[in-house]
Design an enzyme around this catalytic site. Structure first.
Site, mmCIF file in Angstrom:
data_model
loop_
_atom_site.group_PDB
_atom_site.id
_atom_site.type_symbol
_atom_site.label_atom_id
_atom_site.label_comp_id
_atom_site.label_asym_id
_atom_site.label_seq_id
_atom_site.Cartn_x
_atom_site.Cartn_y
_atom_site.Cartn_z
ATOM 1 N N ASP A 95 -6.447 90.605 59.385
ATOM 2 C CA ASP A 95 -7.394 89.657 59.987
ATOM 3 C C ASP A 95 -6.692 88.369 60.420
ATOM 4 O O ASP A 95 -5.647 88.000 59.883
ATOM 5 C CB ASP A 95 -8.556 89.348 59.031
ATOM 6 C CG ASP A 95 -8.110 88.797 57.683
ATOM 7 O OD1 ASP A 95 -7.092 89.269 57.144
ATOM 8 O OD2 ASP A 95 -8.761 87.872 57.172
ATOM 9 N N GLU A 160 -8.286 88.609 54.374
ATOM 10 C CA GLU A 160 -7.475 87.620 53.649
ATOM 11 C C GLU A 160 -7.918 86.204 53.962
ATOM 12 O O GLU A 160 -7.879 85.323 53.105
ATOM 13 C CB GLU A 160 -5.997 87.795 53.999
ATOM 14 C CG GLU A 160 -5.053 87.013 53.078
ATOM 15 C CD GLU A 160 -4.837 85.560 53.489
ATOM 16 O OE1 GLU A 160 -4.432 84.760 52.627
ATOM 17 O OE2 GLU A 160 -5.075 85.214 54.668
HETATM 18 ZN ZN LIG Z 1 -2.145 84.616 56.224
#
Ligand SMILES: [Zn+2]
Length: 406
Positions: A95, A160
């Site tokens: 992401d 994340e």
């Molecule tokens: Zn990162």
């Protein structure tokens, strides 16, 4: 040093550029940031790995109704080693964060621009570099026909940037059987431009939201109200006092002490001639791991009570975010030694173990007793407009990764 393996990595330069370019063109933004998640990127990576001779690519899907496909993918693939009972894991995230203010970009954030060694686009540093380096390292291994000492495992996680609940945290909660305590973990998601810091520890983080309530009135008759901005300002200038309560130092960290910073301030009244009756501001605290965050909470609440009494306002202290630091990875651990050695081999740099202000996925691993290093060679471009990466760093970091499982 397996020089043949390292020169294979140099030969994969065009491949690295193409991979970077493709990844930039597939935005993977989580639903917390109004995106549709990582599925398209995961599908591309799965196909790419299958076409390039990697073994089985497994997807561990964390259910999430907020994205169209209904899940957040986490990919795992592995190259077997001579000793198959242990794995060196390289964990990167798919992401990216949103572009932010588009007017600050000089190029299309989702179309990679190559300029000499530099590449530009959303995600080229955070975290495509780590992702591409790990793929190039593994691909060079496959091409060389060499078998590493232990397994090399690649993991591409989701989520994340917004807490890891559907990413690494999901993997550890639902699929911890993949991991063994004697495995080694590298997270290539933080690092210095000179490769010199091997991150092994983090500070605890706590964010406070402070609401100050007085009484709004016309600014020409202040005696009829209670000015919340003045009280908020009084509390804001008290905040640095926290450094005296939590004054220990630890040379592992830079800065070596705890930090307490007033940051965001919400807008109050719209016009100059109104005396504000409500003010909201925030405090960001990064605390050395030996302190218990409950002590910090007590101090900030006490400060609020004191200022409230002094200025006749009501002060509410809420916790916006809190994370007690995980125990650090030992300076003498095998993964630290291996990374220090490989960085010296590839970059000719004497890297040092160190701590940072906090907030990488390594905490989820360290909490559970896995020895984890966060390292890469980065230009500190994460989340910025015109995010910039380096092909040279991508390839050299790949060399470090390729050396680790030997
Ligand atoms: Zn990162």
């Amino acid at each position: 040093m397996p020089t043949q393996l390292l020169s294979k990595i140099d030969e994969l330069k065009d491949e690295a550029i193409q991979l970077h370019s493709k990844l930039v063109s597939i935005p993977a933004i989580g639903p917390d940031n109004n995106g549709d998640g990582e599925k398209a990127k995961a599908d591309f990576l799965t196909e790419y790995l299958n076409e390039n001779g990697f073994g089985e690519v497994k997807s561990y899907n964390a259910p999430d109704d907020r994205v169209e496909c209904g899940y957040r993918p986490n990919l795992v693939t592995m190259i077997p080693g001579q000793d198959r009972s242990r794995t060196l894991w390289v964990i990167s995230h798919m992401d990216v964060v949103p572009v932010g203010d588009l007017s600050l970009w000089t190029t299309d954030p989702f179309e990679m621009k190559l300029d000499g060694d530099a590449i530009y686009g959303r995600g080229v540093e955070d975290n495509h570099q780590g992702l591409v380096s790990s793929i190039i390292a593994a691909k060079a291994l496959l091409k060389s026909g060499m078998t590493p000492g232990i397994n090399l495992g690649l993991i591409f996680v989701a989520d994340e940037e917004t807490g890891s609940e559907y990413g690494l945290e999901y993997m550890l909660k639902e699929h911890e059987n993949l991991f063994k305590k004697k495995d080694l973990f590298l997270v290539p998601d933080f690092g210095e431009p000179n490769s010199g810091i091997v991150e092994i520890a983090e500070k605890s983080t706590i964010w406070f939201k402070v609401t100050v309530e007085g009484k709004q009135c016309h600014a020409s008759t202040p005696e009829q109200g209670i000015n919340s901005l003045v009280a908020a300002a009084a509390m804001i200038v008290e905040v640095p006092e926290l450094k005296h309560h939590f004054d220990e130092e630890d040379k592992l960290f830079s800065p070596p002490f705890s930090t307490f910073e007033p940051t965001k301030k919400e807008a109050n009244v719209e016009n100059v001639n109104t005396l504000p009756g409500k003010d909201v501001f925030y405090i960001d605290c990064r605390v050395l791991p030996n302190y218990d965050l409950s002590e910090v909470k007590e101090q900030v609440k006490g400060m609020g009570l004191y200022v409230a009494e002094e200025y006749g306002v009501k002060i509410t202290v809420d916790i916006e975010n809190e994370s007690q630091a995980a125990p650090p990875t030992s300076v003498d651990s095998e993964i630290v030694e291996k990374v220090l050695f490989a960085v010296k081999e590839v970059y000719n740099v004497d890297a040092k173990p160190g701590g940072i202000g906090g907030g990488t996925v390594a905490a989820h691993l360290r909490e559970r007793g896995y020895e984890t290093v966060v390292w890469s060679t980065l230009l500190h471009q994460a989340h910025q407009p015109n995010e910039k990466g380096s092909i040279k760093n991508t390839l050299n970091d790949a060399k470090v990764m390729a050396l680790l499982p030997f």
